[in-house]
Design an enzyme around this catalytic site. Sequence first.
Site, PDB file in Angstrom:
ATOM      1  CD  GLU A  71      98.820  99.041 -73.782  1.00 14.83           C
ATOM      2  OE1 GLU A  71      98.125  99.614 -74.621  1.00 14.83           O
ATOM      3  OE2 GLU A  71     100.102  99.021 -73.745  1.00 14.83           O
TER       4      GLU A  71
ATOM      5  CD  GLU B 120      99.876 106.546 -67.874  1.00 25.22           C
ATOM      6  OE1 GLU B 120     100.829 106.689 -66.859  1.00 25.22           O
ATOM      7  OE2 GLU B 120     100.202 106.227 -69.023  1.00 25.22           O
TER       8      GLU B 120
END
Lengths: 512, 122
Positions: free
Chosen positions: A134, A201
Amino acid sequence: MANKQLLSLARRSHKPPSSFTVVRSSSSAAEEFIKPPPPTAMIYDRIAHSLKSKLQKLEKPDIRFLKYGSPHPTQSSHTHILSLPETKITTLPNGLRVATESTSNSRTATVGLWIDAGSRFESDETNGTAHFLERMIFKGTEKRRSEEEIENMGGHLNGYTCREETAYYAKVMGNGVLKAVDILADMLQNSKLEEGCISRERDAILREVQAGEHTEEAVFDHLHSTAFQYSPLGRSIHGAVANIKTISTEHLHHYIHTHYTTPRMVLAASGAVKHDQIVEKANKLFTKLSSDSTTAKEPATFTGSEVRIINDYVPLAKFAIAFEATSSTDPDSIALMVMREMLGSWNKNAGGGKHMGSELAQRVSINGIAESMMAFSTNYKDTGLFGVYAVAKPDCLGDLSFAIMSAITKLAYRVSEDDVIRARNQLKSSLMLHTDGTSPVAEDIGRQLLTYGRRIPIAELFARIDAVDPSTIKRVANRYFYDRDIAISAIGPIKELPDYNWFRRRTYWNRY
Amino acid sequence: MSSILQSLLDPKKSWLASLHMKTLTNRLRNYGLRYDDLYDPYYDLDIKEALNRLPREIVDARNQRLKRAIDLSMKHEYLPEDLQKMQTPFRSYLQDMLALVKREREEREALGALPLYQRTIP
């Protein structure tokens, strides 16, 4: 004669306080020039006199204030609000469902994709992929950077991952809806998941995991991991740290390929949207996703257990007690929602204070045994959790545990009609108040289509809520609470929190 | 039935009741107290709540009267005569507020809610 004296006294007491008045007291009046002071001489007597007149005004309250402020809960009819705009649902040939609810007077819209995939569908080795994916999807696709494009339109792009669903939605102006659908489709199908982005990330997520140890969510994560141990619902959404470090592009692509499939997705839109336009756009755009409708799911098993993390260096103790509840498609889930309203929630900022309706909230607030208290009822596809979460100072944990367990077990024994009516009214109004605005409505559409397969009309929902009466509450409480195993998770200075057997004994009473 | 009881207890109608009131007036006047000063907040929590709601000046005056009476009692003295003639033992400041507090407590109990305060046995 006494009346005349009183009248003359009343008349004379309006004179300025400097003159003394003759008051007949019980002693002889012969040698009096020292008299008791009149009622206006001393300030405390003056204040007492004005207070008396104010208190007498309370005897006759103004009827206008009593019209809607009755303390007795009443059942009222809501037929005038039940005819809300209809949700139109179309199923495309590849399995994707498109659902819209258009409210003609709004100028903004929310459009989003709700996907029946979450951390539940991973395995132990791939735990954490859903959340990672996501985050990565927001980073951009081959053709464009999605976040920038939505922000250029003046909208918001957002997403979340739960255990059983993932959502990506955009709030835009009415004229940007089709472009938003375009961007969302692009994000899901053509995401550019490159290594550099992934490692950046990864660091961000690791930092978040570390910071999240002390939040409220930590208690619920531990609760799920102990209640559903060795079972997919027990895995945390972020994933284990070791897993986060080893997730790579192939894992993410594999996840998209297996779980982001069209029969498990709902494109929901609400606000200034037109159903046919969105259906047409979706037909053209969502072509690269697989149409596999198998959802590999292991059943979730509930284990009565506890996890306690003692930390005497934080000021407040947080704990949650949960029973195993039912799935969202079970009719008893509505009764559990009403019971959740009966137990209520309270914190020190609550306007109701000590005068709230739920007995647990009153007990907690009058005796000052918790900083905040909240009852929760969550439902998944085949199981659920119902319980109470509380934050308290370390010295009153025993009293607080007693109050919580006695309130929950009492639902199986003594339930009054007034409490049930009040809880029903509160549930109805909270359901309606939470769907105010295009984003909550779109989320509601997406969730309901994924869990129930249809959007429950408000009239039916209200009828189901009204069908819950005290005997239903007792039956449901007997089914889920009476002498059943519980799961406890506690963090903080919890030395005084009673042990598991203490709690387990208080899931039943030895009375009828 | 209750009106017979009221007329028995009314000092204006019954000789016995007025005798009782005169005796009480004399005894309270000796120490400079009012009848409402004798209500004890530790005895009944309603009185404590009523005193909490009364304005500060009234409660301060009550406490000063009680301190003066305690001092006189300790010294085995009565109040000086001129001050005794200025006493008003039956001027009330507490009865209305106490009645209101009791009414509110009854209403709360009738609605089935938990009481806001409860006497604890020490």
